[in-house]
Write a protein that holds these residues in place. Structure first.
Motif, short mmCIF file in Angstrom:
data_model
loop_
_atom_site.label_atom_id
_atom_site.label_comp_id
_atom_site.label_asym_id
_atom_site.label_seq_id
_atom_site.Cartn_x
_atom_site.Cartn_y
_atom_site.Cartn_z
N ILE A 68 0.84 -1.21 0.00
CA ILE A 68 0.00 0.00 0.00
C ILE A 68 0.87 1.25 0.00
CG2 ILE A 68 -1.65 1.33 1.38
CD1 ILE A 68 -2.81 -1.39 2.29
N LEU A 69 1.93 1.27 0.80
CA LEU A 69 2.81 2.44 0.85
C LEU A 69 3.51 2.64 -0.49
CD1 LEU A 69 4.41 2.11 4.41
CD2 LEU A 69 2.61 3.68 3.65
N GLY A 70 3.86 1.53 -1.15
CA GLY A 70 4.46 1.65 -2.48
C GLY A 70 3.49 2.29 -3.47
N GLY A 71 2.21 1.91 -3.40
CA GLY A 71 1.21 2.53 -4.27
C GLY A 71 0.99 3.99 -3.96
N ILE A 72 0.97 4.34 -2.66
CA ILE A 72 0.80 5.75 -2.27
C ILE A 72 1.96 6.59 -2.78
CG2 ILE A 72 0.74 7.32 -0.28
CD1 ILE A 72 -0.81 5.16 1.23
N TYR A 73 3.17 6.04 -2.70
CA TYR A 73 4.35 6.76 -3.21
C TYR A 73 4.21 7.03 -4.71
CZ TYR A 73 9.11 7.54 -4.87
OH TYR A 73 10.21 8.06 -5.50
N GLU A 74 3.78 6.02 -5.46
CA GLU A 74 3.61 6.20 -6.90
C GLU A 74 2.54 7.25 -7.21
OE1 GLU A 74 5.28 4.89 -9.48
OE2 GLU A 74 6.66 3.94 -8.08
N LEU A 75 1.47 7.27 -6.43
CA LEU A 75 0.44 8.29 -6.63
C LEU A 75 0.97 9.67 -6.31
CD1 LEU A 75 -2.73 6.52 -5.14
CD2 LEU A 75 -2.30 7.06 -7.55
N CYS A 76 1.80 9.78 -5.28
CA CYS A 76 2.34 11.09 -4.88
C CYS A 76 3.28 11.67 -5.93
CB CYS A 76 3.07 10.96 -3.54
SG CYS A 76 1.97 10.65 -2.14
N ILE A 77 3.96 10.82 -6.68
CA ILE A 77 4.87 11.34 -7.71
C ILE A 77 4.15 11.54 -9.04
CG2 ILE A 77 6.86 10.29 -6.61
CD1 ILE A 77 6.83 8.09 -8.71
N GLY A 78 2.82 11.34 -9.04
CA GLY A 78 2.02 11.65 -10.22
C GLY A 78 1.75 10.51 -11.17
N ASN A 79 1.97 9.29 -10.76
CA ASN A 79 1.72 8.13 -11.62
C ASN A 79 0.24 7.75 -11.52
OD1 ASN A 79 1.79 5.83 -13.16
ND2 ASN A 79 3.18 4.70 -11.82
N VAL A 80 -0.59 8.42 -12.32
CA VAL A 80 -2.04 8.19 -12.27
C VAL A 80 -2.60 7.79 -13.64
CG1 VAL A 80 -2.40 9.74 -10.31
CG2 VAL A 80 -2.48 10.66 -12.65
N ASN A 81 -1.73 7.41 -14.54
CA ASN A 81 -2.18 7.10 -15.91
C ASN A 81 -3.15 5.92 -15.93
OD1 ASN A 81 -0.59 9.14 -16.97
ND2 ASN A 81 1.19 7.80 -17.25
N ASN A 82 -2.82 4.87 -15.17
CA ASN A 82 -3.69 3.69 -15.19
C ASN A 82 -5.02 3.94 -14.50
OD1 ASN A 82 -1.62 2.26 -16.46
ND2 ASN A 82 -0.76 1.53 -14.53
N LEU A 83 -4.99 4.62 -13.37
CA LEU A 83 -6.23 4.89 -12.64
C LEU A 83 -7.13 5.88 -13.38
CD1 LEU A 83 -5.01 5.12 -8.92
CD2 LEU A 83 -6.13 3.21 -10.06
N SER A 84 -6.52 6.74 -14.19
CA SER A 84 -7.32 7.75 -14.91
C SER A 84 -8.22 7.12 -15.98
CB SER A 84 -6.40 8.78 -15.56
OG SER A 84 -5.54 8.16 -16.53
N GLN A 85 -7.99 5.85 -16.32
CA GLN A 85 -8.85 5.18 -17.30
C GLN A 85 -10.26 4.95 -16.76
OE1 GLN A 85 -6.94 1.59 -18.60
NE2 GLN A 85 -5.04 2.63 -19.21
N GLY A 86 -10.41 4.96 -15.44
CA GLY A 86 -11.73 4.86 -14.82
C GLY A 86 -12.50 3.63 -15.24
N PHE A 87 -13.71 3.88 -15.79
CA PHE A 87 -14.61 2.79 -16.16
C PHE A 87 -14.51 2.43 -17.64
CE2 PHE A 87 -16.36 4.57 -12.31
CZ PHE A 87 -16.76 3.46 -11.61
N GLU A 88 -13.45 2.85 -18.28
CA GLU A 88 -13.27 2.55 -19.70
C GLU A 88 -13.09 1.04 -19.90
OE1 GLU A 88 -9.99 3.45 -23.24
OE2 GLU A 88 -10.09 4.73 -21.45
N GLY A 89 -13.92 0.45 -20.74
CA GLY A 89 -13.85 -0.98 -21.02
C GLY A 89 -14.63 -1.84 -20.05
N SER A 90 -15.49 -1.25 -19.22
CA SER A 90 -16.26 -2.03 -18.24
C SER A 90 -17.16 -3.05 -18.92
CB SER A 90 -17.12 -1.10 -17.38
OG SER A 90 -16.31 -0.23 -16.63
N SER A 91 -17.22 -4.23 -18.35
CA SER A 91 -18.05 -5.28 -18.90
C SER A 91 -19.51 -5.02 -18.57
CB SER A 91 -17.63 -6.63 -18.33
OG SER A 91 -18.49 -7.67 -18.76
N THR A 92 -20.39 -5.33 -19.52
CA THR A 92 -21.85 -5.22 -19.30
C THR A 92 -22.51 -6.59 -19.26
OG1 THR A 92 -22.18 -4.97 -21.69
CG2 THR A 92 -21.95 -2.94 -20.38
N SER A 93 -21.71 -7.65 -19.32
CA SER A 93 -22.25 -9.01 -19.29
C SER A 93 -22.57 -9.40 -17.85
CB SER A 93 -21.23 -9.98 -19.89
OG SER A 93 -21.59 -11.32 -19.63
N ALA A 94 -23.80 -9.88 -17.64
CA ALA A 94 -24.18 -10.31 -16.30
C ALA A 94 -23.32 -11.49 -15.84
CB ALA A 94 -25.66 -10.71 -16.29
N LYS A 95 -22.95 -12.36 -16.76
CA LYS A 95 -22.12 -13.50 -16.41
C LYS A 95 -20.75 -13.04 -15.91
CE LYS A 95 -19.87 -17.56 -18.42
NZ LYS A 95 -19.67 -18.37 -19.64
#
Length: 515
Positions: A279-306
């Motif tokens: 968790i601390l490693g992830g917080i460090y990456e967020l603090c230095i501005g590494n938000v590219n992956n998280l910024s994708q948000g709900f892009e590509g979300s599945s709509t299949s009930a299965k």
């Protein structure tokens, strides 16, 4: 030797002495002379018959009044399991069972099914809430068919069940109390099926897989120095390490509950430290501005009930283990207080850890990287921790050993209770006289796990048996509804709130499950 009418023979053989519990002894109480069976070279001590029914004292009369359940133990004669686990140990036991290798090795299954970072994080958070508050499909079906009664709620329902039936065994004990007297044949069937699935298949196979994962991560730091070792020899080496770990684990559970508590507390602390490092490693990456992956948000979300249903199944499986303290109720201090508190503390803590660890993973790794990685946490450590990356394999190894230790501790108590009720061999209800542990049950689980380790690939067997786990959870919720009718006068130190108000959400889950 001769015996009188009340006190049966006490003998020791090779320094080892076991006690047969009252539930087994009462079958022979009419005999004025007792012959001790020689089982596995160990003499058995029959104890003096207590006045009254001790199980009634524990499960019924003591709950009609506010005083602690422990007071009934003081009045119970003979040798029985000792209450060694306090609140801190109960919380550690639940966390130790819930956090195994899954969150470190393969947390990407929910991500693969959900299709996006945002939806995956929602799945992990909602699964934690479901484990604590929501309803299994079986119970919901009863509620929706106009049975107007209280709404038991996931782990909190087990907290109430643990105070209504203060006996070790979790679902098995609840089935015996709720269904056992309903029908001479069908009544005992749920408890009988439950204990045989858990004791003979699911838990020993699960421990075998966890121990093999432990051996895998023990060997991993040495792989660069073992490139010349043939794959077949490497497999034998891993199994040998797994068997040594199994022997150590079985020895700890055989020796004493206090030793288990000390060891478990240490290993739970180590696995929590490993989670915090991620968790601390992830917080460090967020603090230095590494938000590219998280910024994708709900892009590509599945709509299949299965796919959504499978994503939730993957998440809920990671949260399995919240009922661990109810398996060892008879060894908990003040269970009427510590069972609800331990669940209310442990499940939110694990939910927070899982959610934050997934945020950390998704900050550093892309979706394809997480899906393709054989061990997500190890890849995360290689990218973030640099020369300290060895901490992650070490943390996974410690986490898996602690998890296997806790699972075996719980299933041995289940086997002990089943032997006491007559659903397993009577010898499994024996307690070591000096160590106060169910030693034959511990030995039996060690042997079964050894066979599964030697057998090799048992993943398909676990997948098959795991389906029944959620069915048993549903039956446990129904058992609570039944006992609110049949045992309505029993004092309940803790009770799940009535009318949870979540029918619309539960309808969605049932629809997804049907799909």
């Amino acid at each position: 030797s001769s015996v009188d009418e009340d006190i049966c023979l006490e003998e020791c053989c090779h320094g080892l002495c076991f006690v047969r519990s009252y539930e087994v002894f009462k079958k022979t109480e009419k005999k004025k002379r007792c012959k001790l069976p020689l089982i596995l070279g160990l003499e058995i001590q029959f104890q003096k018959k207590p006045r009254g029914n001790p199980m009634k004292t524990i499960a019924g009369d003591s709950l009609n009044a506010p005083p602690s359940i422990m007071e009934s133990d003081k009045n119970q004669e003979g040798v029985h399991l000792k209450r060694e686990l306090g609140l801190f140990s109960a919380v550690n036991l639940i966390i130790g069972v819930m956090i195994g290798s899954g969150i470190f090795v393969s947390p990407a299954s929910a991500l693969e099914r959900s299709g996006s970072v945002g939806l995956c994080l929602i799945v992990w958070a909602v699964c934690g809430v479901i484990s604590l508050l929501e309803l299994p499909a079986v119970e919901l079906f009863i509620l929706l068919t106009s049975l107007d009664c209280a709404c038991p709620s996931g782990a909190l329902a087990f907290a109430e069940l643990g105070t209504v039936v203060p006996r070790s065994g979790a679902e098995y004990a609840y089935f015996v109390e709720a269904y056992g007297d309903l029908h001479p044949y069908w009544g005992p069937l749920p408890s009988f099926t439950c204990v045989w699935v858990y004791v003979m298949i699911l838990r020993p196979a699960e421990v075998a897989v966890i121990i093999l994962t432990f051996s895998e991560y023990v060997c991993q730091p040495f792989y660069p120095y073992m490139t010349h070792v043939p794959p077949e020899t490497m497999d034998h080496l891993k199994k040998l390490i797994a068997l040594l770990a199994l022997g150590l684990m079985t020895y700890i559970n055989f020796m004493s509950v206090k030793l288990f508590v000390r060891v478990q507390n240490v290993f739970t602390g180590c696995k929590l430290l490993a989670c915090v490092i991620v968790i601390l490693g992830g917080i460090y990456e967020l603090c230095i501005g590494n938000v590219n992956n998280l910024s994708q948000g709900f892009e590509g979300s599945s709509t299949s009930a299965k796919d959504i249903a499978l994503a939730f199944y993957s998440g809920l499986w990671a949260y399995d283990g919240w009922s661990a303290c109810t398996v060892v109720t008879e060894e908990l201090k003040r269970p009427e207080r510590n069972i609800p508190l331990s669940i209310l503390i442990a499940v939110p803590v694990v939910t927070g850890l899982y959610f934050m660890m997934n945020v950390a993973y998704m900050t550093v790794l892309t979706i394809p990287e997480m899906i393709a990685a054989p061990a997500v946490a190890v890849l995360f450590g290689d990218k973030v921790l640099g020369p300290m990356s060895f901490v992650i394999p070490l943390g996974v190894a410690l986490s898996t050993f602690g998890c296997a230790l806790s699972v075996q501790f719980g299933v041995t108590r289940l086997l002990y209770v089943a032997g006491r009720e007559g659903h397993m061999l009577e010898m499994f209800s024996f307690i070591h006289m000096r160590r106060l542990t169910p030693a034959p049950a511990v030995a039996m689980q060690g042997v079964l796990t050894l066979l599964f380790i030697v057998a090799g690939n048992i993943t398909a067997l676990i997948d098959f048996a795991s389906f029944l786990v959620w069915f048993f959870y549903g039956l446990a919720m129904v058992a609570l509804i039944v006992m609110r009718k049949t045992k309505r006068n029993i004092h309940r130190p803790y009770q799940v709130l009535q009318g949870c108000g979540c029918r619309e959400m539960n309808l969605i889950f049932v629809w997804v499950g049907v799909e």
